[in-house]
Write a protein that holds these residues in place. Sequence first.
Motif: not given
Length: 232
Positions: A8-31
């Motif tokens: 969340x700290x990276x979002x504070x100054x505007x770090x809103x660029x996506x850096x991981x796909x949803x497909x990769x994210x879902x390999x780590x969990x389903x919820x």
Amino acid sequence: MLYQHGTLANLVPGGFAGTQTLAELLTHGDTGIGTLTGLDGELIILAGVVYQVDAQGAVRQPALTERVPFANVHPADFAGHGLLTAATAAETQAKVLTTLGTANAFAAVRVHGTFARMRTRVVAKQVAPYPTLTATAAAQRIFDARSVTGTLIGYYSPTLYAGMAAPGFHLHFLSDAHDFGGHVLDWAGVAGVLETELFADVQLHLPIDDPAFMARALDGPDVLAAIQQAEQ
């Protein structure tokens, strides 16, 4: 294990660029919960399905090629605690903390039930060059629902780890009808089934291939204040 991409700290100054796909994210969990590139809406991930609530209040399933700047997921293995009733959000959170038995561990929280009132917000999609996190408040939409049935899902994070995550509860909501949801601001009159999951292990994944992240100053004294302001 709880998996988190970004901070969340990276979002504070505007770090809103996506850096991981949803497909990769879902390999780590389903919820879990999160947001898309440009803070484009609020994500609710249930049973391996990703739902996005956008700034118009619409709900869709984004393509798995879309990216997140920040998200939490875990493989669901909740312990059930039966019926939870509470008049306010504060009472609900107090009962959840009592059930967890500690304020010093990360935990997932899920409540499926009916809420007499649910208030959410969704930030409108931002475009580069991105503003600061607090500046996006002017672009957020507030939504209210009455007598809505759905799933309250998210995480409790100990204050010690503020900056990595939001201290306390970070919760999203999705109605069963898939026509209402977002980042939860407040609720009242809940009657639903409480489930929790404590984590002994937390994996923090940082976007070290993103030059902007690697160069960004994230240790300013106003970072935690900005996170708390944005989460309210």
